[in-house]
Write a protein that holds these residues in place. Sequence first.
Motif, mmCIF file in Angstrom:
data_model
loop_
_atom_site.group_PDB
_atom_site.id
_atom_site.type_symbol
_atom_site.label_atom_id
_atom_site.label_comp_id
_atom_site.label_asym_id
_atom_site.label_seq_id
_atom_site.Cartn_x
_atom_site.Cartn_y
_atom_site.Cartn_z
ATOM 1 N N LEU A 1 0.890 -1.079 0.038
ATOM 2 C CA LEU A 1 0.136 0.017 -0.005
ATOM 3 C C LEU A 1 0.846 1.187 0.001
ATOM 4 C CD1 LEU A 1 -2.590 -1.217 2.784
ATOM 5 C CD2 LEU A 1 -2.869 -1.381 0.284
ATOM 6 N N ASN A 2 0.215 2.231 -0.618
ATOM 7 C CA ASN A 2 0.977 3.699 -0.502
ATOM 8 C C ASN A 2 2.303 3.701 -1.198
ATOM 9 O OD1 ASN A 2 -1.361 4.835 0.981
ATOM 10 N ND2 ASN A 2 -0.527 3.601 2.629
ATOM 11 N N ILE A 3 2.397 2.929 -2.149
ATOM 12 C CA ILE A 3 3.662 2.802 -3.128
ATOM 13 C C ILE A 3 3.256 3.093 -4.323
ATOM 14 C CG2 ILE A 3 5.038 1.438 -1.623
ATOM 15 C CD1 ILE A 3 3.938 -0.998 -3.052
ATOM 16 N N GLY A 4 4.287 3.445 -5.167
ATOM 17 C CA GLY A 4 4.026 3.817 -6.611
ATOM 18 C C GLY A 4 4.087 2.711 -7.596
ATOM 19 N N ARG A 5 3.993 2.710 -8.791
ATOM 20 C CA ARG A 5 3.826 1.689 -9.819
ATOM 21 C C ARG A 5 4.680 0.688 -9.787
ATOM 22 N NH1 ARG A 5 4.397 2.587 -14.790
ATOM 23 N NH2 ARG A 5 4.103 4.843 -14.573
ATOM 24 N N GLU A 6 5.864 1.296 -9.774
ATOM 25 C CA GLU A 6 7.175 0.387 -10.112
ATOM 26 C C GLU A 6 7.126 -0.390 -8.776
ATOM 27 O OE1 GLU A 6 8.194 1.629 -13.898
ATOM 28 O OE2 GLU A 6 9.125 0.182 -12.685
ATOM 29 N N MET A 7 7.397 0.221 -7.778
ATOM 30 C CA MET A 7 7.420 -0.441 -6.493
ATOM 31 C C MET A 7 6.547 -1.534 -6.279
ATOM 32 S SD MET A 7 9.187 -0.537 -3.650
ATOM 33 C CE MET A 7 9.950 0.901 -3.016
ATOM 34 N N ALA A 8 4.990 -1.281 -6.741
ATOM 35 C CA ALA A 8 4.306 -2.121 -6.560
ATOM 36 C C ALA A 8 4.288 -3.516 -7.347
ATOM 37 C CB ALA A 8 2.611 -1.539 -6.786
ATOM 38 N N VAL A 9 4.684 -3.242 -8.555
ATOM 39 C CA VAL A 9 4.956 -4.412 -9.538
ATOM 40 C C VAL A 9 5.990 -5.191 -9.112
ATOM 41 C CG1 VAL A 9 5.733 -4.855 -11.902
ATOM 42 C CG2 VAL A 9 3.982 -2.899 -11.521
ATOM 43 N N HIS A 10 6.964 -4.480 -8.688
ATOM 44 C CA HIS A 10 8.086 -5.396 -8.201
ATOM 45 C C HIS A 10 7.828 -6.038 -6.964
ATOM 46 C CE1 HIS A 10 12.475 -5.771 -7.269
ATOM 47 N NE2 HIS A 10 12.186 -5.736 -5.809
ATOM 48 N N ARG A 11 7.154 -5.682 -6.107
ATOM 49 C CA ARG A 11 6.662 -6.413 -5.015
ATOM 50 C C ARG A 11 5.892 -7.510 -5.244
ATOM 51 N NH1 ARG A 11 6.721 -1.837 -0.294
ATOM 52 N NH2 ARG A 11 8.844 -1.379 -0.306
ATOM 53 N N ILE A 12 4.791 -7.330 -6.143
ATOM 54 C CA ILE A 12 3.919 -8.200 -6.541
ATOM 55 C C ILE A 12 4.759 -9.470 -7.250
ATOM 56 C CG2 ILE A 12 1.936 -8.907 -8.035
ATOM 57 C CD1 ILE A 12 1.095 -5.974 -7.529
ATOM 58 N N CYS A 13 5.577 -9.125 -8.111
ATOM 59 C CA CYS A 13 6.477 -10.025 -8.749
ATOM 60 C C CYS A 13 7.043 -11.043 -7.825
ATOM 61 C CB CYS A 13 7.078 -9.604 -9.606
ATOM 62 S SG CYS A 13 6.537 -8.796 -11.262
ATOM 63 N N GLU A 14 7.651 -10.262 -7.037
ATOM 64 C CA GLU A 14 8.352 -11.048 -5.792
ATOM 65 C C GLU A 14 7.616 -12.062 -5.067
ATOM 66 O OE1 GLU A 14 11.836 -8.822 -3.097
ATOM 67 O OE2 GLU A 14 9.913 -8.106 -3.034
ATOM 68 N N LYS A 15 6.357 -11.586 -4.793
ATOM 69 C CA LYS A 15 5.581 -12.432 -3.979
ATOM 70 C C LYS A 15 5.059 -13.575 -4.768
ATOM 71 C CE LYS A 15 1.071 -12.619 -1.733
ATOM 72 N NZ LYS A 15 1.046 -12.716 -0.532
ATOM 73 N N PHE A 16 4.772 -13.471 -6.221
ATOM 74 C CA PHE A 16 4.392 -14.542 -6.850
ATOM 75 C C PHE A 16 5.280 -15.457 -7.643
ATOM 76 C CE2 PHE A 16 0.026 -14.318 -5.884
ATOM 77 C CZ PHE A 16 -0.219 -13.287 -5.680
ATOM 78 N N GLY A 17 6.746 -14.801 -7.562
ATOM 79 C CA GLY A 17 7.577 -15.523 -8.192
ATOM 80 C C GLY A 17 7.816 -15.147 -9.685
ATOM 81 N N TYR A 18 7.153 -13.931 -10.137
ATOM 82 C CA TYR A 18 7.353 -13.745 -11.522
ATOM 83 C C TYR A 18 8.671 -13.119 -11.694
ATOM 84 C CZ TYR A 18 2.260 -13.953 -11.375
ATOM 85 O OH TYR A 18 0.797 -14.272 -10.995
ATOM 86 N N ASP A 19 8.991 -13.126 -13.068
ATOM 87 C CA ASP A 19 10.407 -12.423 -13.354
ATOM 88 C C ASP A 19 10.256 -10.753 -13.183
ATOM 89 O OD1 ASP A 19 12.433 -12.155 -16.055
ATOM 90 O OD2 ASP A 19 12.745 -11.566 -14.040
ATOM 91 N N SER A 20 10.761 -10.251 -12.244
ATOM 92 C CA SER A 20 10.607 -8.752 -12.033
ATOM 93 C C SER A 20 11.537 -7.799 -13.030
ATOM 94 C CB SER A 20 10.893 -8.323 -10.609
ATOM 95 O OG SER A 20 12.134 -8.631 -10.303
ATOM 96 N N ASN A 21 12.327 -8.734 -13.828
ATOM 97 C CA ASN A 21 13.371 -7.812 -14.567
ATOM 98 C C ASN A 21 12.557 -7.584 -16.025
ATOM 99 O OD1 ASN A 21 15.165 -7.400 -12.770
ATOM 100 N ND2 ASN A 21 16.154 -9.382 -13.198
ATOM 101 N N THR A 22 11.599 -8.527 -16.244
ATOM 102 C CA THR A 22 11.058 -8.087 -17.837
ATOM 103 C C THR A 22 10.486 -6.762 -17.780
ATOM 104 O OG1 THR A 22 9.093 -9.242 -17.098
ATOM 105 C CG2 THR A 22 10.636 -10.695 -18.228
ATOM 106 N N LYS A 23 10.670 -6.217 -18.983
ATOM 107 C CA LYS A 23 10.241 -5.049 -19.205
ATOM 108 C C LYS A 23 8.834 -5.175 -19.351
ATOM 109 C CE LYS A 23 12.039 -0.762 -19.721
ATOM 110 N NZ LYS A 23 10.996 -0.055 -18.908
ATOM 111 N N ARG A 24 7.979 -4.457 -18.653
ATOM 112 C CA ARG A 24 6.651 -4.274 -18.699
ATOM 113 C C ARG A 24 6.103 -2.881 -19.142
ATOM 114 N NH1 ARG A 24 6.952 -7.784 -14.806
ATOM 115 N NH2 ARG A 24 6.171 -9.774 -15.282
#
Lengths: 154, 666
Positions: free
Chosen positions: B151-174
């Motif tokens: 919560l209360n974080i920007g888009r980049e950070m949010a995507v990063h943490r979501i990827c972390e949580k679900f094991g998605y590759d956070s490095n792919t350019k989206r």
Amino acid sequence: MVYTLISSDGEEFRADGHSIKQSKVLGLAAKNLESADTPIQVEKVKGDTMRRVLEWCENHRDDGPYVSKCGPALRLPHWDFRWLKDLDNQQLFDLITATNDLQMRQLMDYSCKTVANMAKGKNPEQLRQIFGIMSDEEEAELALHEPGPSNATH
Amino acid sequence: MSSSPPASTTQQLAELSLTEGEHDEGKQLSCDYLQGHEGLIEEVLKWNEHEQLDFMDKIVHRLSHYQLGRVDTFIRPMLQRDFISMLPAHLVELILFNVNSDSLKSCEAVSTSWRCALARGQHWKKLIEKNVRSDTLWAGLSEKRHWSKFLNIGREMAVHRICEKFGYDSNTKREKLEQLILMHVFYSKLYPKIIRDIHNIDNNWKRGNYKLTRINCQSENSKGVYCLQYDDDKIVSGLRDNTIKIWNRKDYTCSRTLSGHTGSVLCLQYDNRVIISGSSDATVRVWDVETGECIKTLIHHCEAVLHLRFANGIMVTCSKDRSIAVWDMVSPRDISIRRVLVGHRAAVNVVDFDDRYIVSASGDRTIKVWSMDTLEFVRTLAGHRRGIACLQYRGRLVVSGSSDNTIRLWDIHSGVCLRVLEGHEELVRCIRFDEKRIVSGAYDGKIKVWDLQAALDPRALSSEICLCSLVQHTGRVFRLQFDDFQIVSSSHDDTILIWDFLDAPPTGIPAVPTRATLPELPNQAAVARAQMLFEMAARREIERRDREGIIDENALRLVMPRVRRGNNAEANHAQPHPVIEAVRGGGDQDGLSSDEELERIDHNLAGPAPPPPAHNQNHRRRQPRPEMPVRLMQEMAAFDNRRRHQHHIDHLGGGDVDEEMPDGGN
């Protein structure tokens, strides 16, 4: 102090200081006037909407300070509820935009809540009907059969 | 209706047949018409708006009913406005904040453009953030369930943490839209999970389903834990063996023991600087919460210090010596007495205060209200039949528990008793409440949870109010504290129990349906509702009292001057407080809140005047109602009886095992 307000389409209105203080923008404009006779140009608001805004201000001139709320905690007073209900969608949206431009938090909260109430508890089909939106299928159909709205008058 | 919008109504109308009779739809448009109508349209469009409107007016009046219906079907959608597309994003957000999650789901299904707009607006995320801001339950849950980091974080950070949580590759350019959709999916799924969690917790409370943790204090000689306070890290407890023990919540070991008192530690409170404790050795000690060092010992009371509260530089203590002391706390080392309040006729068992009132309760069966400003006595809340052992005061509500086994809810301004809760089979020794619940503990070791809103609602049945009974203590429950997720209680059985409703084992009851049926902001809605019910209840009670012609203690005193005025405090207040006047013409006052009405009554503002002359400042009825004399006699008799018995109270508790509280009753 009575001020003259001119809407975007040239209609003139008279309103006193007590009423227009409901709007931060108007209040500030009034303060910065060179003389009380100078009319205030309200470029973004049409005449009809301006009339409604002033009607609301008149009704709320004696209100105390307002604390912004939304959701279940926000309850519309009786008069406002009826008054807003009588507006059609276009008038309501114009009003919301005007309250945003004129910075009138209370009326903005009330009118947004009114729109939300229209949307509440409705399934997607009902929402489409109320707000005049085509579903994806209908839009696809339309795109297939028609080149687009006629531009004969342009 | 100017010429700019494509396919204007003018054009469409012009395409309609103007003849009456059978509906011509399906018929071919005639050659005449096809050739002529363009020219006609050109003509019409040359006119100004006003003229066009006049023309339309004339035409419309000549259309058949059927035609008008058809006209309506194409004008209507032109007048409807799609607010999601039309309004700026922050206004859409404002509108959607008023919409509950079910409707948001419907909005998503309306069309792709709406779904995209909602995704762009990140409404689920914003809704969750808003709830966490305004509701302690959501805030607490966000910490305990570890989703506050989303919560209360920007888009980049949010995507990063979501990827972390679900094991998605956070490095792919989206792409931005892809990121937004990823976030949208995440938050729109998180939301119902939170709702399910809240449902679960609520059900656990209702069913008395919990995970229990027991801390054995293992006191050597005198066993029993009299008081406690907790936070996320520690539990600070006061024991009968004269010590204060601080327990670590991670492993439930005793991290520190504070010695110094020469009697049982009966009460305590701490903040981020000090722990303050009261003991049966009649002293109050101030300890440093970090180091455990005893900073100061306050010697003032003559007998056991039964309760204390401090806040904002003020401390109030009460004692078996029947007095209440109000202290100024400039710093932990600089504490001095401001005033001593006397008036109770027996030990003062509990005290609470805020910036308006101090509320005290005693073995003399009364609750006394004192003004915080003037430190003068204001009123007595009478009703309990035996001594009062515990109390909490917040806002307008006072909740008390008594030796008569009942719990009473009071409105502090009017003094009316809003509800009596029965159910405990023994003395109610500790009680706390929040916006939703009351939790009480009794001498028989039972803890009961009650629904506060139901208790305030006069229509609720008594059977609906008690949610559950928790039986695990094997001795008297001396103190408890609770929040949205847990109760922590201490007892004579030398244990501290933690009742966890958050991580309670699942009960095998069928799963909660996934549709969110709770209101979005349970606490806010609950608070608003509780306030409304509260005012209704207070009003009702006032009306009832008036109808039955109940007179309160002070009025009696005036009527019967020979009745003993024992106490300084009560003789001190210059003017007896006004008897609550009837709410006349109840109908036209429905628009007012009860608060307003009481204000009006108290201050004699303009309003429908009762029959006695309007200059009667005290609203006192000079002429008693005809049926009153009998009632009056009864009240006087009861009053005299009470006074007579009070002589005994002082002597009770003498040889009583309960050093902390005399039993105030026969």
